[in-house]
Write a protein that holds these residues in place. Structure first.
Motif, PDB file in Angstrom:
ATOM      1  N   LEU A 537     -33.290 -30.411  52.576  1.00  0.00           N
ATOM      2  CA  LEU A 537     -34.009 -31.220  53.568  1.00  0.00           C
ATOM      3  C   LEU A 537     -34.009 -32.698  53.232  1.00  0.00           C
ATOM      4  O   LEU A 537     -34.413 -33.512  54.072  1.00  0.00           O
ATOM      5  CB  LEU A 537     -35.463 -30.727  53.684  1.00  0.00           C
ATOM      6  CG  LEU A 537     -35.668 -29.259  54.064  1.00  0.00           C
ATOM      7  CD1 LEU A 537     -37.159 -28.935  54.094  1.00  0.00           C
ATOM      8  CD2 LEU A 537     -35.034 -28.972  55.412  1.00  0.00           C
ATOM      9  N   LYS A 538     -33.583 -33.039  51.988  1.00  0.00           N
ATOM     10  CA  LYS A 538     -33.677 -34.416  51.496  1.00  0.00           C
ATOM     11  C   LYS A 538     -35.097 -34.952  51.709  1.00  0.00           C
ATOM     12  O   LYS A 538     -35.310 -36.032  52.273  1.00  0.00           O
ATOM     13  CB  LYS A 538     -32.653 -35.316  52.195  1.00  0.00           C
ATOM     14  CG  LYS A 538     -31.223 -35.082  51.750  1.00  0.00           C
ATOM     15  CD  LYS A 538     -30.291 -36.160  52.279  1.00  0.00           C
ATOM     16  CE  LYS A 538     -28.879 -35.986  51.734  1.00  0.00           C
ATOM     17  NZ  LYS A 538     -27.979 -37.058  52.206  1.00  0.00           N
ATOM     18  N   SER A 539     -36.033 -34.161  51.242  1.00  0.00           N
ATOM     19  CA  SER A 539     -37.438 -34.485  51.429  1.00  0.00           C
ATOM     20  C   SER A 539     -38.186 -34.305  50.105  1.00  0.00           C
ATOM     21  O   SER A 539     -37.756 -33.521  49.239  1.00  0.00           O
ATOM     22  CB  SER A 539     -38.053 -33.582  52.511  1.00  0.00           C
ATOM     23  OG  SER A 539     -39.441 -33.824  52.658  1.00  0.00           O
ATOM     24  N   PHE A 540     -39.285 -35.043  49.967  1.00  0.00           N
ATOM     25  CA  PHE A 540     -40.088 -34.990  48.745  1.00  0.00           C
ATOM     26  C   PHE A 540     -41.542 -34.698  49.105  1.00  0.00           C
ATOM     27  O   PHE A 540     -42.116 -35.338  50.000  1.00  0.00           O
ATOM     28  CB  PHE A 540     -40.009 -36.322  47.990  1.00  0.00           C
ATOM     29  CG  PHE A 540     -40.922 -36.399  46.790  1.00  0.00           C
ATOM     30  CD1 PHE A 540     -40.641 -35.688  45.627  1.00  0.00           C
ATOM     31  CD2 PHE A 540     -42.076 -37.183  46.824  1.00  0.00           C
ATOM     32  CE1 PHE A 540     -41.483 -35.765  44.533  1.00  0.00           C
ATOM     33  CE2 PHE A 540     -42.911 -37.268  45.735  1.00  0.00           C
ATOM     34  CZ  PHE A 540     -42.610 -36.561  44.580  1.00  0.00           C
ATOM     35  N   SER A 541     -42.131 -33.702  48.438  1.00  0.00           N
ATOM     36  CA  SER A 541     -43.543 -33.359  48.616  1.00  0.00           C
ATOM     37  C   SER A 541     -44.306 -33.734  47.360  1.00  0.00           C
ATOM     38  O   SER A 541     -43.888 -33.387  46.247  1.00  0.00           O
ATOM     39  CB  SER A 541     -43.718 -31.856  48.895  1.00  0.00           C
ATOM     40  OG  SER A 541     -43.134 -31.498  50.139  1.00  0.00           O
ATOM     41  N   LEU A 542     -45.420 -34.429  47.534  1.00  0.00           N
ATOM     42  CA  LEU A 542     -46.278 -34.826  46.424  1.00  0.00           C
ATOM     43  C   LEU A 542     -47.565 -34.009  46.490  1.00  0.00           C
ATOM     44  O   LEU A 542     -48.182 -33.892  47.548  1.00  0.00           O
ATOM     45  CB  LEU A 542     -46.598 -36.320  46.498  1.00  0.00           C
ATOM     46  CG  LEU A 542     -47.534 -36.875  45.413  1.00  0.00           C
ATOM     47  CD1 LEU A 542     -46.894 -36.739  44.033  1.00  0.00           C
ATOM     48  CD2 LEU A 542     -47.880 -38.332  45.708  1.00  0.00           C
TER      49      LEU A 542
END
Length: 573
Positions: A537-542
């Motif tokens: 997804l080329k996504s980052f979850s914090l």
């Protein structure tokens, strides 16, 4: 039972006293006295030899009793032979130290115990020690602290306290025994953490004793994307005593104050709520006003502030879906994950960013060489109860230097290499398991070979444990930056991390269609924050830890926690 009764000086001991009086009469030549015509169950069924045996037993006890200290001698010159001979204030202290569930049985022993158990200080102590109730019923209307806070400040700060003072119960004529028996003990099974059944969205409810109330607080994540902000909470229902012997359940949903509700305890780990006056949930401006109010509370903004069309659709869909329940929900118990000294960090609840879905609540738990993130709140893609991320603690990742880390292709290459290594190891493990099964079949016919297989398995498990212990002690701080092209809802993420691990994340289409696990990177920043990079997804979850001390939320055992995880995941599926 007879021995207990004699110690207490009640029950069959009355017959003992009558027999003792008869013995004194026989010894003193009182043969002309009238016979005792009052029947005793023990005497009626025991025959004439029982009295002689009791006399001999009493004499042996009297002769074998050690000499008393002067402080142990009562005012009548002897030590108390029965609990009934103790001062009433001492009995109040003794009874007050017993669990409240034992007091009804104690009250059935005799009328004296029943009369002493009417002392309200006994039940006040039980309310305080078992449920944390510290309020004074007699001084409540004078001090005006707990209940006024619950009604006026926590429930609806925009409404003046005078509105709620009119419906406060008459605590002056209540007793702690009523509070314990009709409120706290009756509803003790609903205390703790619960997950409501709201389709894919789930939720987090904490039912606690708050003052002289039992209140169900729904915990909500902070507004997106402020993941480090504290949790928000609002009351969904409360239970209290409006009359001495009757507990009242009130629904707190909506903006018109408390109204009539109902709670049904289905079983120990499940209960349901129902609002009997759903018209209190409606607003004068109709559904549009209800939606605008819900949007401000849920997202902290208006629909005009949200420019992303897909996000608007998701928000509107959630409002329509959740509002149809009208606080008529079924709740299932959840536990906080148990901790171990070998855990990478302390397990618990975290709030994390999930793109257009906003912030969601995730439970991080450790299972040997794996760590799992289970959704407590969810969305139409990945519903609540599903395992959103899984971390392979046996495969740490060595990130490149800060310049090469900005290159997404470099990070992707490192992760895919580890993924291929994990696949090979899984294939080897499956092959090894097949060989072990063959050995076990041979061992069934040859008992001498059985200890060798068990010993080898034990050595392998010990080696794996030693390897994990070494990895656990090697976190070192290193610079961190997100690769170019990776999207993050929160740009204020930490710029240094301790350690990274290979992991997989669960992705799916709308309605949880075509779910699959894709590779990713678990990034540990500190004891309270971690992140996950979704490569596909080329996504980052914090994720940030929820720093709330939830009551009655500990799992009774590791097996009970694992069973709970299976249940909520099966319900989500």
């Amino acid at each position: 039972m007879a021995v207990c009764a004699r110690l207490c000086g009640v029950g069959p001991a009355r017959g003992c006293r009558r027999r003792g009086a008869a013995r004194e009469q026989r010894r003193g030549g009182g043969g002309d006295s009238e016979p005792d015509t009052d029947t005793d169950p023990e005497e009626a069924g025991g025959g004439g030899g029982a009295s002689v045996e009791d006399d001999e037993l009493t004499e042996r006890i009297e002769c074998s009793r050690p000499a008393l200290h002067p402080a142990e001698v009562g005012p009548n010159g002897r030590a108390p032979m029965s609990l009934l001979e103790l001062p009433p204030e001492l009995l109040v202290q003794i009874f007050g130290s017993l669990p409240g569930t034992d007091l009804p049985s104690l009250a059935r022993v005799c009328t004296t115990f029943r009369r002493i158990l009417r002392t309200d200080t006994i039940w006040r102590r039980r309310c305080r020690e078992e449920y944390g109730v510290c309020e004074n019923l007699r001084k409540l209307e004078i001090t005006g602290v707990s209940c006024r806070d619950v009604y006026a400040k926590r429930i609806n700060p925009r409404v003046k306290s005078g509105r709620f003072m009119k419906i406060l119960p008459d605590y002056e004529h209540m007793e702690y025994r009523d509070v314990y028996t009709c409120l706290l003990h009756r509803y003790r099974h609903i205390l703790g953490l619960w997950q409501p059944d709201i389709g894919p969205y789930g939720g987090l409810l904490n039912v606690v004793v708050d003052g002289l109330f039992i209140i169900g607080w729904m915990y909500l994540p902070p507004h997106d994307p402020h993941v480090d902000d504290p949790m928000r909470f609002k009351p969904l229902f409360r239970i209290h005593l409006m009359e001495r012997k009757s507990a009242t359940v009130e629904c707190m949903y909506g903006h018109k104050g408390p109204h009539n509700g109902h709670i049904q305890i289905v079983k120990k780990d499940e209960f349901s709520t129902k609002c009997n006056q759903t018209d209190h949930h409606r607003m004068s401006g109709g559904r549009q006003e209800e939606f605008r109010t819900w949007l401000r509370e849920e997202w902290g903004r208006t629909l005009e502030d949200i420019f992303h069309e897909h996000m608007q659709e998701l928000i509107l869909m959630k409002f329509i879906y959740t509002s149809q329940y009208d606080n008529c929900l079924t709740y299932r118990r959840i536990y906080l994950p148990p901790s171990s000294p070998d855990d990478l960090i302390k397990p618990g609840l975290f709030k994390g960013t999930y793109g257009s879905h906003g912030l969601e609540i995730v439970m991080l738990s450790f299972h040997g060489r794996k760590a799992k993130g289970t959704k407590i709140t969810g969305d139409p893609n990945i519903p609540a109860g599903q395992q959103t991320v899984e971390i392979d603690l046996a495969h740490p990742l060595q990130l490149p230097d800060i310049e090469n880390l900005r290159d997404f292709s470099e990070l992707s290459r490192i992760v895919l290499e580890v993924q291929e290594q994990v696949r090979r190891e899984e294939q080897e493990e499956e092959q090894q398991q097949g060989e072990d099964e063959d050995r076990s079949q041979q061992a069934a016919s040859s008992p001498a070979a059985q200890p060798q297989g068990g010993e080898g398995a034990e050595v392998e498990e010990t080696a794996a444990g030693a390897e994990w212990a070494t990895q656990d002690k090697t976190p070192a701080s290193q610079p961190f930056v997100l690769p170019m092209g990776v999207i993050s809802r929160n740009e204020d993420y930490p710029r240094a991390c301790r350690i990274c691990f290979y992991g997989t994340g669960l992705i799916a289409g709308h309605g949880f269609t075509s779910p699959e696990r894709t590779p990713g990177v678990f990034v540990l920043f500190d004891d309270d924050r971690f992140g996950f990079i979704w490569l596909e997804l080329k996504s980052f979850s914090l994720y940030s830890r929820i720093k709330v001390s939830f009551q009655n939320a500990e799992a009774p055992s590791r097996e009970a926690f694992d069973e709970m995880l299976k249940n909520i995941q099966s319900l989500a599926t």
